[in-house]
Design an enzyme around this catalytic site. Structure first.
Site, PDB file in Angstrom:
ATOM      1  N   ASP A 193      -5.512  -0.323   6.050  1.00 21.25           N
ATOM      2  CA  ASP A 193      -6.305  -0.728   7.219  1.00 21.25           C
ATOM      3  C   ASP A 193      -7.515   0.177   7.419  1.00 21.25           C
ATOM      4  OD1 ASP A 193      -4.160  -2.391   7.411  1.00 21.25           O
ATOM      5  OD2 ASP A 193      -3.304  -1.452   9.186  1.00 21.25           O
ATOM      6  N   ASP A 216       0.819  -1.229   0.000  1.00 21.90           N
ATOM      7  CA  ASP A 216       0.000   0.000   0.000  1.00 21.90           C
ATOM      8  C   ASP A 216       0.847   1.271   0.000  1.00 21.90           C
ATOM      9  OD1 ASP A 216       0.690  -0.368   2.708  1.00 21.90           O
ATOM     10  OD2 ASP A 216      -1.343  -0.046   3.479  1.00 21.90           O
TER      11      ASP A 216
HETATM   12  C1  GLA Z   1       0.068  -2.586   8.461  1.00 23.88           C
HETATM   13  C2  GLA Z   1      -0.163  -1.183   7.900  1.00 23.88           C
HETATM   14  C3  GLA Z   1      -0.794  -1.240   6.509  1.00 23.88           C
HETATM   15  C4  GLA Z   1      -0.007  -2.169   5.590  1.00 23.88           C
HETATM   16  C5  GLA Z   1       0.263  -3.509   6.278  1.00 23.88           C
HETATM   17  C6  GLA Z   1       1.175  -4.374   5.458  1.00 23.88           C
HETATM   18  O1  GLA Z   1      -1.137  -3.226   8.694  1.00 23.88           O
HETATM   19  O2  GLA Z   1      -0.980  -0.437   8.746  1.00 23.88           O
HETATM   20  O3  GLA Z   1      -0.881   0.052   5.956  1.00 23.88           O
HETATM   21  O4  GLA Z   1       1.174  -1.564   5.147  1.00 23.88           O
HETATM   22  O5  GLA Z   1       0.845  -3.353   7.551  1.00 23.88           O
HETATM   23  O6  GLA Z   1       0.588  -4.724   4.256  1.00 23.88           O
END
Ligand code: GLA
Length: 392
Positions: free
Chosen positions: A181, A48
């Site tokens: 997320d 992301d």
């Molecule tokens: C965490 C971060 C997300 C993403 C994941 C890995 O959950 O908050 O933004 O980068 O790690 O994919």
């Protein structure tokens, strides 16, 4: 207050009733109630913040907040989960240790955007396991952003709330997370995964056919302290790779624009090379995995999940022995279509696609093996895909 008796919230009904009771006993009036879920991610990990693609979904474990306005400029918070209270004023909002920081970080974003939040009371509870990689913090941030937007009538659209929630995580929790997320919590749709283009923020819902399989999360019950610091390190290693590539290819903005050939040509540092290689391959895997979904080929989809784990473990190096053990333990089991570590890494859960009739015996077997090998108890959650943030 009338609580939605829909079966999809049946796990939360008791919690919501208690939340309302607690709110009334602390503050003496009726609150409004909001729900924001945790998330899973099928494939597309650590992509992301590299402008890539992700394939998350919201789940049937959520954070619930009860909220009401105050007549003064104070913020009164109570967490049922921690049995802890926190009070501050609108003029003194700043990062603090522990759970209140996720609420305060969002208030801070509203203030920085010139939105005049007034005093409010809030009670929080939830059943998103904390530290299990299911984004309980994003769920708190999204629930808060959605609730403040509603009670103060700001009429901010969902995507902007997502961005404010993400910034709260950057500025108050110190994790330079991507957008996945908070996006998944806010935009989740029952029985669908969401393919999000993290550059354009265009998204598409894909139905996830769950006739024969279920999503099983196996929780290592470990959360290494490395999680947030190493996360930020990975992010800067990717940026380092991009900077090296930009010297020859100035139009490159992010790893999204990079091919394996360009990487080979420009990046000499072994570690940076591996980090970038993983991200480039993961974006390609995700695109192919979406084709698998369209062709109803969960077997092929699952194979890509195993490949993702391999990349996260050996190239990106965000796994840990417990996660590797759990993926190894299910790899040759024909009832498990795919498995991999999920989320930021260094602990938390593995996500497994498991044939329905084999779930109980799988959990039993792996629990025994895990306890023998790692001397820790395993937790397992069978999750359903649910809708995103809402007013109850
Ligand atoms: C965490 C971060 C997300 C993403 C994941 C890995 O959950 O908050 O933004 O980068 O790690 O994919």
């Amino acid at each position: 207050m009338k609580l939605a008796a829909s079966p999809k919230y049946k796990n939360g009904i008791k919690m919501m009733t208690q939340l309302v009771e607690k709110f009334k006993s602390l503050y003496g009036n009726e609150p409004l109630l909001f729900r924001s879920p945790g998330r899973i991610n099928l494939i597309g990990e650590h992509t992301d913040y590299n402008d890539g693609f992700v394939l998350p979904a919201a789940i049937d474990k959520a954070v619930y907040v009860a909220i009401g306005m105050r007549q003064d400029d104070e913020i009164h918070l109570y967490s049922a989960e921690f049995n802890d209270r926190y009070t501050t004023s609108l003029q003194s909002v700043q990062p603090v240790q522990g759970w209140p920081t996720y609420v305060l970080g969002v208030v801070d974003q509203f203030q920085k955007n010139g939105l005049s939040v007034k005093g409010f009371n809030m009670v929080l509870d939830g059943d998103v396991p904390i530290g299990a990689g299911l984004s309980s913090s994003a769920a708190v941030e999204c629930a808060t952003a959605f609730a403040l937007n509603e009670i103060f009538g700001f009429a901010i659209e969902r995507m902007s709330l997502v961005k404010m929630a993400q910034k709260a995580e950057h500025e108050f929790a110190g994790v330079k997370c991507g957008i996945m997320d908070q996006f998944a919590s806010m935009f989740g749709k029952k029985e669908h995964v969401i393919r999000l283009d993290c550059r354009s923020l265009e998204y598409e819902y894909f139905p996830l056919e769950m006739d024969e399989v279920k999503i099983v999360l196996l929780d290592t019950q470990v959360k290494h302290s490395l999680a947030s610091s190493e996360y930020n390190v990975r992010r800067s290693q990717c940026e380092e790779g991009v900077a090296a590539i930009q010297q020859r290819y100035p139009s490159v903005k992010n790893l999204r624009d990079v091919t394996v050939d360009m990487l080979k040509e420009c990046v000499t540092d072994g570690i940076v090379y591996n980090r970038c290689l993983y991200v480039i391959e993961e974006n390609l895997r995700l695109k192919a995995a979406c084709q698998d979904l369209l062709q109803h080929n969960l077997k092929s989809f699952g194979e890509k999940m195993f490949a993702t784990h391999e990349g996260l473990s050996t190239l990106y190096e965000v796994s840990c022995k417990e996660l590797d053990f759990l993926v190894g333990a299910v790899k040759s089991n024909s009832a498990v279509l795919g498995a991999r570590m999920m989320g930021g890494g260094f602990g938390g859960c593995t996500i497994n696609l498991v044939k329905k009739d084999a779930i109980d015996s799988l959990i039993e077997d792996v629990s025994v093996q895990y306890e023998q090998a790692m001397h820790k108890k395993l937790k397992a959650y069978i999750v359903q895909i649910e809708n995103g943030t809402s007013k109850m």
